[in-house]
Design an enzyme around this catalytic site. Structure first.
Site, mmCIF file in Angstrom:
data_model
loop_
_atom_site.group_PDB
_atom_site.id
_atom_site.type_symbol
_atom_site.label_atom_id
_atom_site.label_comp_id
_atom_site.label_asym_id
_atom_site.label_seq_id
_atom_site.Cartn_x
_atom_site.Cartn_y
_atom_site.Cartn_z
ATOM 1 N N TYR A 144 -26.081 11.944 -9.029
ATOM 2 C CA TYR A 144 -25.862 10.938 -9.938
ATOM 3 C C TYR A 144 -26.251 9.418 -9.754
ATOM 4 C CZ TYR A 144 -22.018 14.381 -11.653
ATOM 5 O OH TYR A 144 -21.440 15.481 -12.095
ATOM 6 N N SER A 186 -17.912 17.987 -19.188
ATOM 7 C CA SER A 186 -18.204 17.777 -20.640
ATOM 8 C C SER A 186 -17.087 18.265 -21.540
ATOM 9 C CB SER A 186 -19.583 18.450 -20.758
ATOM 10 O OG SER A 186 -20.389 17.685 -20.301
ATOM 11 N N PRO A 187 -15.810 17.897 -21.494
ATOM 12 C CA PRO A 187 -14.703 18.008 -22.486
ATOM 13 C C PRO A 187 -14.943 18.031 -23.876
ATOM 14 C CG PRO A 187 -13.908 16.655 -21.020
ATOM 15 C CD PRO A 187 -15.340 16.782 -20.525
ATOM 16 N N GLY A 237 -15.643 13.376 -34.322
ATOM 17 C CA GLY A 237 -16.334 12.769 -35.322
ATOM 18 C C GLY A 237 -17.552 13.087 -35.757
ATOM 19 N N LYS A 289 -20.458 14.901 -37.817
ATOM 20 C CA LYS A 289 -20.326 15.320 -39.324
ATOM 21 C C LYS A 289 -20.398 16.936 -39.235
ATOM 22 C CE LYS A 289 -25.225 14.628 -39.754
ATOM 23 N NZ LYS A 289 -26.345 13.753 -40.755
ATOM 24 N N PHE A 337 -19.116 19.330 -37.706
ATOM 25 C CA PHE A 337 -17.811 19.967 -37.416
ATOM 26 C C PHE A 337 -16.344 19.435 -38.181
ATOM 27 C CE2 PHE A 337 -20.333 19.463 -33.564
ATOM 28 C CZ PHE A 337 -20.734 20.941 -33.698
ATOM 29 N N GLU A 353 -14.263 20.699 -40.301
ATOM 30 C CA GLU A 353 -12.932 21.528 -40.202
ATOM 31 C C GLU A 353 -12.172 21.245 -38.862
ATOM 32 O OE1 GLU A 353 -10.816 25.992 -40.214
ATOM 33 O OE2 GLU A 353 -13.276 25.579 -40.822
#
Length: 305
Positions: A52, A215-216, A228, A230, A232, A234
């Site tokens: 990292y 990466s949740p 947020g 676009k 997805f 639903e």
């Protein structure tokens, strides 16, 4: 914050951990605020890796927290090794060298947990066993685990190890669910029925290994954040509905979905935004209903047989 026990160890840690990959981009002052905010929220496990920021994340963390024996006792430090440029390396010398480097950068005498970062097909498990034994005997690593490994790979290591593997860090989020998809679609003739990981979820539960979800909030292979997004609508509508019901943010609901699973999965949250972490931490006080959990799974584009 609620706590969990990691694997077969006696380590009690926060239900959510802080991933420090992005800390390399912070100043010392910024990192200080992030770390102390996390501690104030009850987060005490900090996840690192030798790669990292090419080691800079570990260095900045240690400088920012003003590492001392008193502070060291309050936190759980986890780091990972095994990734090199153009290759994976589980050789004894690389493991030992990596740990020595992490200890130096983190200004500590020991790691609470060391994970092998990504599977090395050229692994000599006897060498891993020797490295782990030496590191534990020297007091430099207390506990061990793996990351991104399937049951066969873990069993190969366990054949030679004397130490328990207490963690398997795996990618998991509402938009990355292969380790549960196949379990819903047993013996079905479509893509979701493909067992891609040899039943790693059930394997970890049977062997008392804690799954840490990296990466949740991501979809695909680090393609972006689904909150947020676009593409997805639903899923985001359902997240917002539940966020309003529980008076939290949609990010907290996404983490609450992971925490609702009885496998006691520990999300590794990588945000360096103090307010966002505070918002996410509220997920530990929420227990979604069975119906809400399945509604979110279906809203993410999945189907039940």
């Amino acid at each position: 914050m609620k706590s969990i026990e990691l694997g077969t160890s006696n380590l009690n840690t926060s239900a959510i951990s802080l991933g420090c990959m992005r800390m390399s981009g912070l100043t010392k002052a910024e990192a200080q605020h992030v770390i102390h905010n996390a501690l104030d929220l009850g987060v005490n496990l900090f996840d690192h890796a030798d790669i990292y920021g090419r080691g800079l994340s570990e260095q900045i963390f240690a400088d920012a927290i003003d590492m001392s024996p008193t502070i060291r006792e309050e936190i759980i430090l986890q780091s990972k090794c095994g990734i090199r440029k153009g290759q994976f390396d589980f050789s004894k010398q690389h493991i030992i060298n990596s740990v020595e480097g992490s200890l130096k950068r983190l200004k500590t005498d020991y790691l609470d947990i060391l994970l092998l970062h990504r599977p090395d097909t050229l692994v000599e498990p006897e060498e891993v066993a020797e490295a782990f034994a030496e590191l534990k005997a020297a007091g430099k690593v207390k506990h061990f685990g793996v990351s991104n490994q399937n049951p066969g790979q873990i069993e190969l290591l366990k054949k030679y190890l004397e130490e328990d593997l207490i963690i398997n860090q795996l990618q998991f989020s509402l938009m990355h669910t292969p380790m549960i998809d196949a379990g819903f679609n047993v013996n079905m003739a479509h893509d979701k029925a493909i067992v891609r990981d040899n039943g790693i979820l059930e394997y970890c539960r049977l062997n008392n290994m804690t799954i840490q979800a990296w990466s949740p909030f991501q979809f695909g292979m680090m393609e972006g954040v689904f909150i947020g997004h676009k593409e997805f609508p639903e899923l985001n509508q359902k997240l917002q509905e539940l966020a309003a019901k529980y008076e939290v943010t949609d990010s907290a609901i996404a983490i609450a979905w992971i925490l609702r699973h009885p496998a006691k999965i520990q999300p590794v949250v990588g945000t360096m935004n103090q307010q966002r972490l505070a918002d996410i931490a509220k997920a530990t006080e929420i227990k979604l209903t069975r119906e809400e959990w399945y509604d979110l799974y279906l809203a993410a584009g999945n189907k039940l047989p």
